[in-house]
Design an enzyme around this catalytic site. Sequence first.
Site, PDB file in Angstrom:
ATOM      1  N   ASP A  37       0.824  -1.210   0.000  1.00 15.86           N
ATOM      2  CA  ASP A  37       0.000   0.000   0.000  1.00 15.86           C
ATOM      3  C   ASP A  37       0.866   1.271   0.000  1.00 15.86           C
ATOM      4  OD1 ASP A  37      -2.347   1.413  -0.045  1.00 15.86           O
ATOM      5  OD2 ASP A  37      -2.764   1.203   2.101  1.00 15.86           O
ATOM      6  N   GLU A  74     -12.268  -4.855  -4.410  1.00  9.68           N
ATOM      7  CA  GLU A  74     -12.821  -3.508  -4.241  1.00  9.68           C
ATOM      8  C   GLU A  74     -12.105  -2.473  -5.118  1.00  9.68           C
ATOM      9  OE1 GLU A  74     -12.020  -5.621  -1.639  1.00  9.68           O
ATOM     10  OE2 GLU A  74     -14.106  -6.186  -1.279  1.00  9.68           O
ATOM     11  N   ASN A  75     -10.876  -2.779  -5.529  1.00  7.59           N
ATOM     12  CA  ASN A  75     -10.122  -1.819  -6.371  1.00  7.59           C
ATOM     13  C   ASN A  75     -10.733  -1.640  -7.763  1.00  7.59           C
ATOM     14  OD1 ASN A  75      -6.865  -2.821  -5.035  1.00  7.59           O
ATOM     15  ND2 ASN A  75      -8.122  -1.073  -4.448  1.00  7.59           N
TER      16      ASN A  75
HETATM   17  C1  IPE Z   1      -5.451  -2.745  -0.271  1.00  5.38           C
HETATM   18  O1  IPE Z   1      -5.097  -1.400  -0.421  1.00  5.38           O
HETATM   19  C2  IPE Z   1      -5.402  -3.444  -1.599  1.00  5.38           C
HETATM   20  C3  IPE Z   1      -4.074  -3.604  -2.179  1.00  5.38           C
HETATM   21  C4  IPE Z   1      -2.939  -3.252  -1.613  1.00  5.38           C
HETATM   22  C5  IPE Z   1      -4.048  -4.226  -3.470  1.00  5.38           C
HETATM   23  P1  IPE Z   1      -6.219  -0.272  -0.582  1.00  5.38           P
HETATM   24  O2  IPE Z   1      -5.499   1.007  -0.684  1.00  5.38           O
HETATM   25  O3  IPE Z   1      -7.150  -0.619  -1.685  1.00  5.38           O
HETATM   26  O4  IPE Z   1      -7.007  -0.405   0.808  1.00  5.38           O
HETATM   27  P2  IPE Z   1      -7.877   0.656   1.596  1.00  5.38           P
HETATM   28  O5  IPE Z   1      -8.891   1.175   0.623  1.00  5.38           O
HETATM   29  O6  IPE Z   1      -6.947   1.738   2.050  1.00  5.38           O
HETATM   30  O7  IPE Z   1      -8.463  -0.103   2.737  1.00  5.38           O
HETATM   31  C1  IPE Z   2      -1.558   0.252  -3.379  1.00  7.42           C
HETATM   32  O1  IPE Z   2      -1.341   1.618  -3.409  1.00  7.42           O
HETATM   33  C2  IPE Z   2      -1.790  -0.340  -4.743  1.00  7.42           C
HETATM   34  C3  IPE Z   2      -3.173  -0.765  -5.001  1.00  7.42           C
HETATM   35  C4  IPE Z   2      -4.151  -0.722  -4.146  1.00  7.42           C
HETATM   36  C5  IPE Z   2      -3.475  -1.257  -6.319  1.00  7.42           C
HETATM   37  P1  IPE Z   2      -2.545   2.642  -3.429  1.00  7.42           P
HETATM   38  O2  IPE Z   2      -2.907   2.930  -4.849  1.00  7.42           O
HETATM   39  O3  IPE Z   2      -3.661   2.176  -2.580  1.00  7.42           O
HETATM   40  O4  IPE Z   2      -1.836   3.916  -2.783  1.00  7.42           O
HETATM   41  P2  IPE Z   2      -2.466   4.936  -1.738  1.00  7.42           P
HETATM   42  O5  IPE Z   2      -2.994   4.141  -0.591  1.00  7.42           O
HETATM   43  O6  IPE Z   2      -3.541   5.685  -2.472  1.00  7.42           O
HETATM   44  O7  IPE Z   2      -1.312   5.804  -1.349  1.00  7.42           O
HETATM   45 MG    MG Z   3      -4.082   2.404  -0.613  1.00 10.66          MG
END
Ligand code: IPE
Ligand code: IPE
Ligand code: MG
Length: 255
Positions: free
Chosen positions: A29, A76-77
């Site tokens: 993350d 959820e992404n």
């Molecule tokens: C969790 O990170 C999913 C991945 C690292 C792929 P997110 O950034 O999506 O999680 P939340 O939304 O902060 O809980």
């Molecule tokens: C994790 O980094 C990668 C995925 C969830 C695909 P994020 O894209 O969630 O990065 P932040 O949390 O917005 O910094």
């Molecule tokens: Mg994130």
Amino acid sequence: MTNPRSPLAELEARVKARPLPRHVAIIMDGNGRWAEQRGLPRVAGHREGSESVRAVTRTARRIGVEALTVYAFSAENWARPDDEVDALMQLLADYLDSERAEMMENGIRLNAIGELDRLPESVRGRLAAARAETAANRGMTLTLALSYGGRQEIVYAARAAAAAKGAELDAEDIEAALWTRGLPELDLLIRTSGERRISNFLLWQCAYAELHFSEVLWPDFRDEALLTAISDFQGRERRFGLTGAQLAGRARDCD
Ligand code: IPE
Ligand code: IPE
Ligand code: MG
């Protein structure tokens, strides 16, 4: 006189000298924040993050971790903006193209968990090819969690177990139907970027995993951060519900 080892080499030697986690999972993350801090588009953070996947995979393999499972894209992404989802899928396809040779060289078996049929064909085809090519490798299993959700995994497993066993199903039946079946028990779960939540990752498997939360953003998470997390794990006492005295007694019995 031999050259003094660097502090990083010292840390690696200390980590290798103690019992290692067999199975490490990472919630990768902080890519977006890494990019935003630099005034760059979020995708630049994802691109640099894929370099961290390479570095961490190499190090985990070198020190002798048996299984590494990384959360690359959650169920959820899919709700993120279309251009970000498209860029992530493109990066995934690029990663699969560029890593196959190194996986073969280092004996890495590629595995994937999640609702893989939701992925675009450009990713599914490459994933299938890389999994087939690396299937006989025995060095380390690298599992990509893609379109993955822990609740979804438990629902699928419970349905499969119920179809086979009906109301007689027990925890072992669900465990045997999880997407992670065949992998060692999860020992260590790492989350980067200072967030302290599970975000629907490996809910069942986390039951007795040790948790390590790192402030480091994923694109900056390299050897030192991984070794620090494992060193932290090595300092924990895992009790599995027993008392400290019971554990000490067991250790004596094993001597
Ligand atoms: C969790 O990170 C999913 C991945 C690292 C792929 P997110 O950034 O999506 O999680 P939340 O939304 O902060 O809980
Ligand atoms: C994790 O980094 C990668 C995925 C969830 C695909 P994020 O894209 O969630 O990065 P932040 O949390 O917005 O910094
Ligand atoms: Mg994130």
